[in-house]
Design an enzyme around this catalytic site. Structure first.
Site, short mmCIF file in Angstrom:
data_model
loop_
_atom_site.label_atom_id
_atom_site.label_comp_id
_atom_site.label_asym_id
_atom_site.label_seq_id
_atom_site.Cartn_x
_atom_site.Cartn_y
_atom_site.Cartn_z
N SER A 302 3.85 3.20 3.58
CA SER A 302 5.24 2.95 3.22
C SER A 302 5.41 2.08 1.97
O SER A 302 6.53 1.94 1.47
CB SER A 302 5.95 2.25 4.38
OG SER A 302 5.77 2.99 5.55
N THR A 303 4.34 1.48 1.48
CA THR A 303 4.50 0.59 0.33
C THR A 303 4.96 1.35 -0.91
O THR A 303 5.42 0.74 -1.86
CB THR A 303 3.19 -0.15 -0.01
OG1 THR A 303 2.13 0.79 -0.04
CG2 THR A 303 2.89 -1.23 0.99
#
Lengths: 578, 80
Positions: A302-303
């Protein structure tokens, strides 16, 4: 008798005798002069050669390998001259050195080795002319050995490298081998810059060993150069301590932290666990020596979501204030399912990032052509070398192909199907912090900021950072990364590790962010590989370490905390996510 | 003429002696420089190990009971 005495009283000149004597003396003088003239004028070379043999010496000066310091002049690697003890077995045998074993015993004691081992080494082959007995002994020990005066035992100058920073910077700074050649890390990459060559000079020495005349230089030497890294040892130390603690608490296999200066692209800290002590080389294990922050890639999870939003804003396919419907908390894309933990309903872009909604970000991704997204990823340095110029750097993997299925386009938006290094991740966040300017990463201290490249507009970078404000606030995914006084634009990530034929049960927990949002200075990425504890979510594992490192580093750099007025303004922005 | 030659010869001897003396002095100073360089390197190591961050932090927090203020506790004083 009397007649003889009388004759003595009146000596008479006998001319032939005089001529003989005078002639003889003259002859002697002529001979001397002739000889002198012969030596001086006709044949002077032989004696000159004899004289030179006795007085001319070649002296070489020892050049120490250059120092490596951090940006504030703190030492990371220092060379100190030491001596090597070597033996010439032939001399030892010829001079019968084994008669007095007491001296050998003393030698063995000071070298911490059994005496028969040393003696047998020297005795084994009397024809050999060179054996190292011990390398890198301290000057005090060397002096003691010199005093022992054992025939055939000699000392030789060499140098030893010390790493005062120890394990905190071990992988980055690297190592030299026993012959002072860099074999790892910076020592390897800048080996020729750090290494000097000794100059050799012919000198004339007097009988008592003093140099009385300097003649020509036989070999021009090159002095070694020092190297100033961009590392700030205080931050490096802090980052290592926090990372080590995090790795231990979560029983992770490894971890990396990269701290970048947003304004210049300089690396302020780069640490990895597990580490090793470069000052003791008995049991080096190669897996500890790898600079994982550069060499190891993982799926960033998700970064990368903020960059999907940035790409969509740049492409104009979503608006800053657009609402995206994520009901019913899952969606079907190309026969596969993308799901959130719960049904979030209608979401703003801010909320998609704060809650880390897979459905929301997939919809954002599907709204634009896949080339837009890949182009943004690539322009921020994914799939490319960072410019740090160290051996073993990985460029990560980002597929370059025409056809992408819808499901792949969705997974790309939450960080699967591409790989990145911790350094690349930090660099992406640094690009947000610098107002969309991508700088080449530098491990050397720079005199001025390099020329960067504007990859996304300043407004988009600012908008995306403001959207992430809520991540560390109450209701976000990483409340443990919150720092009072320094607002953070950060994002958690938790990605499953791929194994042959799918995804396994191990996770990579990540946190990356840039702070302070109103005046960005630092970008930090933290990657914890395979945490074994109950918690594996990026916010729980990497979040606390992020808060400690970021707040400590900002304080060290004298960055002003938020004042009351700014606090109110930022709170207003953050509230929009609700 | 011969006096000039003789005095010149003495002069040559004298200057070459002086040169040798100075050369030997220079050599001595160079050796001194090397010795000081070695000492400096060792002192650097000592300074580094004494000023190591974890050691300073330990002394500051354990022995001197110091704490780092949180960002919100910081007070900014502006000169000017």
């Amino acid at each position: 008798m009397s007649r003889q005495a009388k004759r003595k009283l009146n000596p008479e000149l006998i001319p032939w005798r005089l001529f003989v004597v005078v002639g003889f003396v003259l002859l002697l003088f002529t001979a001397l002069i002739a000889r002198a003239a012969y030596i001086q004028i006709i044949e002077p070379d032989k004696l000159r050669h004899e004289s030179d043999m006795r007085t001319l010496r070649t002296s070489s000066n020892q050049v120490q390998r250059g120092l490596i310091t951090d940006r504030n002049g703190e030492m990371l690697a220092v060379s100190v001259p030491v001596r090597a003890v070597w033996a010439d077995p032939k001399i030892s045998h010829d001079k019968d050195a084994f008669k007095d074993m007491r001296r050998w015993q003393a030698l063995a004691d000071v070298l911490h080795e059994p005496v028969d081992k040393i003696v047998s080494k020297v005795q084994r082959d009397p024809k050999r002319r060179f054996i190292y007995l011990k390398r890198q002994v301290t000057p005090a020990v060397a002096e003691y050995i010199k005093q022992l005066k054992i025939s055939g035992i000699y000392l030789k100058s060499e140098s030893r490298r010390y790493y005062p920073a120890g394990e905190t910077a071990a992988q980055l700074v690297g190592l030299t081998n026993i012959d002072d050649v860099g074999i790892e890390g910076i020592e390897n990459a800048y080996d020729s810059w750090l290494t000097g060559t000794p100059s050799k000079q012919k000198v004339r020495k007097s009988r008592d060993g003093k140099v009385v005349q300097r003649l020509d230089i036989v070999e021009e030497g090159e002095s070694s150069n020092d190297l100033v890294l961009s590392i700030d040892q205080r931050i490096q130390q802090l980052a290592y301590r926090e990372l080590k603690r995090t790795t231990e608490i979560n029983q992770a296999t490894s971890g990396s932290v990269v701290v970048l200066d947003v304004l210049t692209g300089e690396v302020l800290a780069m640490v990895n666990t597990p580490s090793y002590n470069p000052n003791s080389r008995e049991n080096l294990q190669s897996y500890r020596m790898r600079n994982r922050a550069l060499t190891d890639t993982f799926e960033p999870g998700s970064t990368v979501k903020p960059f999907v939003v940035a790409a969509a804003l740049e492409a104009g396919t979503v608006e800053r204030d657009e609402l995206i419907n994520t009901s019913p908390g899952w969606m079907r894309v190309g026969g596969r399912q993308v799901r959130d933990t719960i049904n979030y309903g209608n979401m703003t872009l801010d909320k998609i990032l704060v809650k880390s909604s897979n459905v929301g970000i997939s919809k954002v991704s599907l709204s634009m052509p896949v080339q837009e997204l890949l182009g943004t990823y690539q322009s921020m340095g994914l799939g490319n070398y960072s410019g740090i110029n160290l051996a073993g750097e990985s460029a990560g993997l980002i597929h370059d192909r025409r056809r992408w299925s819808d499901f792949e386009r969705a997974t790309l938006s939450y960080g699967y199907g591409l790989t990145a290094t911790p350094l690349q991740l930090a660099r992406m966040y640094a690009t947000l912090g610098s107002g969309g300017v991508l700088y080449p990463v530098s491990i050397l201290k720079l005199k001025q900021a390099p020329r960067g490249e504007q990859v996304i507009s300043e407004q988009t970078a600012k908008d995306v950072m403001e959207m992430m404000l809520g991540v560390t606030e109450r209701g976000g995914t990483a409340t443990q990364a919150h720092i009072d006084g320094y607002p953070i634009a950060g994002k958690t990530g938790t990605s499953r590790k791929s194994i042959a034929g799918g995804y396994g049960d191990d996770y990579v927990s990540l946190f990356a962010g840039v702070a302070p949002v109103h005046n960005p200075r630092l970008a930090i990425s933290i990657v914890v590989n395979e945490p074994k504890g109950d918690r594996y979510h990026g916010g729980d594992v990497a979040g606390p370490a992020f808060a400690k490192i970021m707040s400590g580093a900002l304080q060290m750099l004298n960055v002003e905390p938020l004042n009351e007025k700014e606090k109110v303004e930022l709170a207003a922005i953050a509230r929009r996510a609700e | 003429m011969s006096i000039v030659v003789l005095s010149n010869a003495v002069g040559v001897v004298y200057t070459s002696h002086a040169t040798r003396k100075l050369t030997s002095q220079m050599d001595h100073l160079l050796q001194e420089r090397d010795r000081l360089d070695i000492e400096w390197r060792n002192l650097l190591l000592e300074e580094q190990s004494k000023s190591e961050h974890s050691r300073v932090t330990r002394i500051a927090t354990k022995d001197l009971k110091m704490v780092r203020p949180l960002p919100k506790e910081e007070v900014v004083i502006r000169l000017q």
